[in-house]
Design an enzyme around this catalytic site. Structure first.
Site, PDB file in Angstrom:
ATOM      1  CG  HIS A 201      -0.116  -0.016   2.519  1.00 10.91           C
ATOM      2  ND1 HIS A 201       0.505   1.103   3.050  1.00 10.91           N
ATOM      3  CD2 HIS A 201       0.183  -1.037   3.376  1.00 10.91           C
ATOM      4  CE1 HIS A 201       1.140   0.791   4.156  1.00 10.91           C
ATOM      5  NE2 HIS A 201       0.964  -0.516   4.373  1.00 10.91           N
TER       6      HIS A 201
ATOM      7  CD  GLU B 290       2.098  -5.262   8.511  1.00 11.42           C
ATOM      8  OE1 GLU B 290       2.255  -6.480   8.242  1.00 11.42           O
ATOM      9  OE2 GLU B 290       2.873  -4.381   8.085  1.00 11.42           O
TER      10      GLU B 290
END
Length: 1092
Positions: free
Chosen positions: A452, A524
């Site tokens: 990202h 994550e």
RNA sequence: GGACGGCUAGCUCAGUUGGUUAGAGCGCCACGUUGACAUCGUGGAGGUCACAGGUUCAAAUCCUGUGCCGUCCACCA
């Protein structure tokens, strides 16, 4: 036929023409042999020479032995097949051609697979043609109409069929294993293709870092980058109690996690007794790692260079990395000791490059897996049900179904087979049988990974974890930039972590509006209660957290209350496993986070986790992967289902195809090789007739390479043994017992030798003096000696012809009239019997020796010489028979000269070519032995003894050959017999002017005469010039010698133990011996007294 | 480290289940034009059967050990 034969045999004038006649006759082909319909079959498959060049003496010896067997069995009237062929010899040939290309400044990668293979094929064809010419030159009577090549269509069919069968039975599998890797050939090697050579090396004793508790020793510091454990001997006191602990080390900037383990293979006396375990680069370490569940870190890659991810060492050759590491360790004072040692270096047997053991994905044959139950009756007979390949291969030899000659090699075979590991059959070279496996392209999943964009927390160094923070302007901008770059890429799907920073990125990248799926597994790593805190604050507050640095950032290993890397990796693996199945043929963009993507990187590149840390830390870059699916097709040809399949790049070990040689060569068309009921079936007449073959004849040096593999493969595929006997010949060496090699300059070229001495002479030299399994030293002299024998045979042939022309024609009498004839007939009869037995028992040297002795000594030196002075009506018949049979007996050894002589000696009932003559019958000589039963053939040896005694007497007393002398022989016992043979005694190089034979004893020695005594007779030669004192001295010496022998003999017989315990026959023999000695001694003593 | 082979005449090698005075070819020495063969013929010299023990009536041969040479396998971290 009537032109006179020249006095010396000139092989060059005949050999080519003779071979051509043989080939044209068609008799090399068993189908065209004039044999009885029920004739037994006899087959040998030729060990196919490699198409790498030219024949050497080793080949010549192999060809000779096999041709002797083949010709012998053909003469016996068997349906005889010798099947020739050549071996593509994958690595050997490719290496050779690469060398040739290198000289032109080319290499295979520049050429590309197809062009390169074309070059190899050209070379193979050329060398094939050279070699088959050479094989012909040696006189090999093999059936060229059946010639096979390990890489031709029919053999390919066999290879693919057997591969498929084994794959279907679960015996062939693909796996990641440590293999022997040759960085130069760029290919794996089988265990037995590795050679060892003792080389000096340096053993370094060092510590990983300043804090590491003990030093370890190694000769290969560069591999220590991949250490995952330290192993010690379980009994080693120094390390008691430490086993099981985990230590970490900072090895020149690289973090190592090392488990302390114990293993009995560790020698406490070597080095420090502690060994760094490098699973990826040592066989033993790999085994230890498997036992202990250790990870393997691949440090060195296929090019022989340190792989990426090892900082400053990456890209260096292993040797350069070693030097650098040693230098750095020295700088930090970590090297404790350097000592020179002798190290056994493993080398590629083809190119001599140092082998690099490394883990690689390869095809293997499982030799330990139990075989499925077989349906064939023959297989049941072999009792292989529920046994492994290894066990069956052992069984057929132990049970005697396959006999190894000489026997002692059986032991080697057992040992090798018992310790056999799974056989790595794939090679990364281009020349060879391509692995018949197709991987589905359709099944591939294309993965593109991207991280990202930036968030504010990223910018401020705040731990985010699973806290949901959106992109900041910077992040949106870089995502948009990337989107523009990949605008033309059409994804099928985008899968993203559900967190804002990733899902936003995903949307920005979605130019074609494809579906976006959110997947929790892509989130994550969770940092629990640390999320939202600045990283440096966390570290300050928690010094116990282990970190290490990559590219300037800290990476955290054990964070309390957070998800571990292990757990994160598990999520990723789970995702990948599902993607493989679910998204076949799709192209997918995966948007995720730093730590998560690191784990993707580790998983997809097969790297340990720590090597992946930081991979996706900095900017938004793309990583592309093709997810290999497990969908494979194994078959005889590419699957028909369209172009979605790609054939495996690897080729097969050359021994895979040669392992099928006995049966694959007996198929004439690919269509004759069929898989039926899970068994291979060869639907050919040849296979039915000739398999199993009679004998496999080859050098002991390839017992493991080839013979063992043929047994394994044949037993498996056919359910039968490949051959009944294995005859192992020795290696041909130079006169000093050294291997012949170009570098030593001691190579004897068989072609030079055949040019100079003829093929027959070369053949005979290669066979005589050789015993199975023992090396044979050969020099040119030996070949010259054989040439002399060939010439002798030639002249015997010529002489018999001359005789036939000058003598009156035979009277048809087949009953020998003379003693010499009966004697030679008896000898010939025995010879036929012993020679047949020798050849059936593979005693080639003994057979040749016996034949030579008969030919030269008995026939030429005695019988023919005698016959010159005999006027016998039976001689013609006997001599025709002898001449004819002698040629046939020699034919297996000396095919050319015997064929040249044959038309002059064959009988009317014989075939035109000796090639298909009938082997002599011992019984044919009975007719020559039937007359005058009261005279024994053995009596000829009396005549021989008398003649030799006279020659001796002359030579010892230096009577000039030209001087003819009178002779008188006195004998009560043999007078009549001697008189009947007086012509021989007079004429056979005895130099007599006259001969008297008196029936009685010599009364008194006369002055002016020389005497010799034999048992039962006295010989006197008139020698007026001779000094009687010398004669007397000779007599005295004889007496003393006899007295000594009598003493020894008397003592022997006085020994009560001997008389009691030895067999009666032996005792009787000894008694007779004593009597004979005593008789002789008495007569000499009498004479001595008389003379006195 | 394990296994196997070899050690017999100057050289290359035979020597079958222990049993004549241990053999052959080449080489060497001497001699030699008998009707095929000088790529031949005749004769000869040449051996402590690696060494040391043992078994046996008897050992080159069987057993044990040693040495040297060679080969294969394993393996040196």
């Amino acid at each position: 036929m009537n032109k006179p034969l020249p006095p010396a045999y000139e092989p060059k004038d005949y050999e080519e023409g003779i071979y051509r006649r043989w080939e044209e006759s068609g008799f090399f082909n068993p189908d065209r042999l004039p044999v009885r319909p029920d004739a037994p079959a006899y087959a040998i498959v030729m060990p196919p020479p490699n198409v790498t060049g030219t024949l050497h003496l080793g080949h010549a010896s192999m060809l000779t032995i096999e041709d002797i067997l083949i010709r012998f069995h053909r003469l016996l009237g068997e349906r005889t097949l010798w099947l020739p062929g050549t071996d593509h010899a994958a690595i050997a040939t490719q290496t050779k051609v690469e060398k040739l290309l290198k000289a032109e400044g080319l290499d295979r990668r520049k050429l590309g697979r197809e062009a390169f293979l074309k070059k190899v094929e050209e070379f193979a064809v050329a060398s094939h043609d050279t070699m088959t010419r050479q094989i012909r030159k040696m006189g090999s009577s093999c059936d060229w109409s059946r010639e096979a090549y390990t890489l031709d269509k029919t053999r390919s069919q066999a290879v693919r069929s057997v591969f498929k069968l084994m794959y279907d039975d679960g015996l062939i599998y693909r796996g990641e294993r440590i293999v022997n890797w040759c960085p130069r050939c760029h290919s794996t090697l089988a265990d037995d293709e590795v050679e060892y050579e003792s080389r000096p090396a340096i053993l370094y004793t060092f510590k990983y870092d300043e804090n590491f508790p003990w030093p370890i020793a190694t000769t290969r510091p560069e591999t220590k980058l991949g250490d995952t454990a330290v192993a010690v001997n379980p009994a080693d006191q120094r390390y008691q109690g430490l086993v099981g602990q985990k230590l970490s080390a900072d090895f020149l900037g690289r973090h190592l996690d090392l488990k302390i383990i114990s293993d009995v293979q560790i020698d406490p006396a070597f080095g420090t007794g502690a060994v760094g375990v490098t699973p990826a680069h040592a066989q033993i370490d790999w085994q230890i790692a498997e036992k202990n569940g250790l990870p393997a870190i691949k440090v060195i890659g296929e090019e022989g260079l340190i792989r990426p991810g090892f900082g400053e060492f990456s890209g260096l050759t292993a040797v350069a990395a070693r030097d650098l590491i040693v230098a750095k360790l020295k700088e930090r004072g970590l090297i404790i000791k350097e000592e020179p040692i002798e190290n056994n270096l493993s080398l590629c047997y083809r190119c001599g490059t140092a082998i690099e053991p490394l883990p690689s994905k390869q095809w293997f044959i499982d030799v330990n897996k139990k075989l499925p139950e077989s349906k064939s009756a023959r297989a049941r007979q072999l009792a292989w049900r529920g046994k492994s390949l290894k066990e069956v291969a052992l069984d057929v030899v132990k049970s005697g179904q396959v006999r190894i000659i000489p026997e002692r090699f059986g032991k080697n075979y057992y040992h090798w087979m018992e310790n056999l590991r799974d056989w790595c059959i794939s090679r990364q070279i281009w020349f060879g049988h391509r692995v018949p496996v197709w991987h589905s392209k359709r099944g591939k999943v294309e993965l593109i990974l991207v991280r990202h964009g930036q968030t504010d927390w990223n910018k401020d160094g705040i731990m985010q974890g699973q806290t949901d923070i959106p992109l900041n302007g910077n992040g949106q901008e870089s995502a948009a930039k990337l989107a523009a770059k990949i605008r033309d890429e059409k994804f099928d799907l985008i899968i993203t972590s559900p967190l804002k920073r990733t899902s936003e990125t995903a949307k920005l990248l979605n130019s074609y509006q494809v579906p976006i799926i959110e997947d929790d597994r892509l989130k994550e790593r969770s940092y629990g209660r640390f999320e939202g805190l600045k990283t440096e604050e966390i570290l300050k507050a928690h010094p116990e957290i282990k970190t290490f640095q990559v590219n300037g950032s800290n990476y955290w290993i054990d964070v309390p209350t957070a998800e571990t890397y292990g757990q994160l990796k598990a999520r990723v693996m789970d995702f990948l496993g599902e993607a493989k199945k679910k998204y076949q043929g799709k192209k997918i963009l995966v948007v995720s986070h730093g730590d998560t993507l690191d784990m993707f990187y580790a998983a997809l590149n097969d790297l340990p986790d720590e090597k992946a840390y930081g991979r996706f830390s900095l900017n938004m870059h793309l990583e592309r992967y093709a997810l290999e699916t497990d969908e494979v097709y194994v078959g005889l040809a590419a699957p028909a289902a369209g172009g979605d399949w790609e054939q495996d790049e690897d080729t097969l070990d050359t021994w895979f195809s040669s392992g099928l040689w006995t049966f694959s060569t007996l198929a004439n068309q690919p269509e004759e090789i069929i898989i039926k009921d899970g068994q291979l079936s060869i639907n050919s007449e040849d296979f039915k007739k000739f398999h199993p073959t009679a004998v496999l004849e080859t050098g002991y040096d390839i017992l493991f390479f080839w013979v063992a593999r043929m047994i394994i493969m044949t037993v498996y595929a056919i359910g039968d043994i490949p051959f009944r006997d294995v005859y192992l010949h020795g290696l041909i060496r130079d006169e000093q017992g050294r291997k012949m090699s170009k570098s030593l300059g001691n190579v004897i070229d068989p072609l030079d030798m055949t040019d100079k001495y003829g093929a027959d002479a070369v053949r005979l030299a290669l066979v005589s003096g050789g015993t199975p399994g023992n090396d044979l030293n050969v020099n040119e002299n030996k070949i010259a000696g054989s040439r002399n024998l060939v010439n002798k045979l030639w002249n015997i042939g010529r002489y018999l012809l001359v005789r036939r022309e000058t003598e009156p024609p035979d009277n048809g009498s087949a009953v020998s009239e003379t003693l010499a004839e009966r004697w030679i007939a008896r000898k010939m009869k025995n010879l036929i019997e012993s020679l047949t037995a020798d050849l059936l028992a593979y005693r080639f040297s003994a057979a040749a020796e016996t034949l030579r002795e008969f030919t030269w000594n008995d026939l030429a030196d005695w019988y023919i010489e005698a016959s010159k002075f005999e006027n016998s009506a039976s001689a013609a018949v006997l001599q025709r028979r002898l001449g004819r049979d002698l040629l046939v007996l020699w034919h297996p050894f000396l095919p050319f000269v015997t064929e040249v002589l044959w038309p002059h000696h064959r009988l009317d009932s014989d075939s035109e070519l000796i090639l298909v003559a009938a082997w002599p019958l011992a019984a044919a000589y009975d007719q020559f032995l039937s007359g005058q039963p009261n005279v024994q053939a053995a009596d000829f040896s009396l005549i021989q003894a008398v003649i030799i005694a006279i020659r001796n007497l002359r030579a010892e007393n230096k009577i000039p050959p030209a001087q003819k002398v009178r002779a008188i022989i006195y004998s009560e016992k043999y007078a009549e017999q001697l008189r009947s043979q007086d012509r021989l005694i007079l004429n056979l190089r005895t130099g007599l002017s006259s001969l008297e034979i008196e029936a009685g004893h010599l009364a008194k020695r006369q002055a002016g005469w020389l005497y010799a005594s034999l048992s039962g007779l006295e010989i006197g030669l008139a020698a007026p010039d001779f000094d009687p004192a010398e004669q007397r001295a000779a007599l005295a010496a004889e007496i003393s010698n006899l007295a000594k022998r009598r003493a020894a003999q008397t003592q022997k017989l006085a020994n009560a133990d001997f008389v009691q315990r030895a067999p009666a026959a032996v005792v009787d023999k000894e008694k007779a011996k004593l009597a004979a000695i005593e008789e002789e001694l008495a007569s000499r003593q009498k004479k001595f007294a008389e003379q006195g």
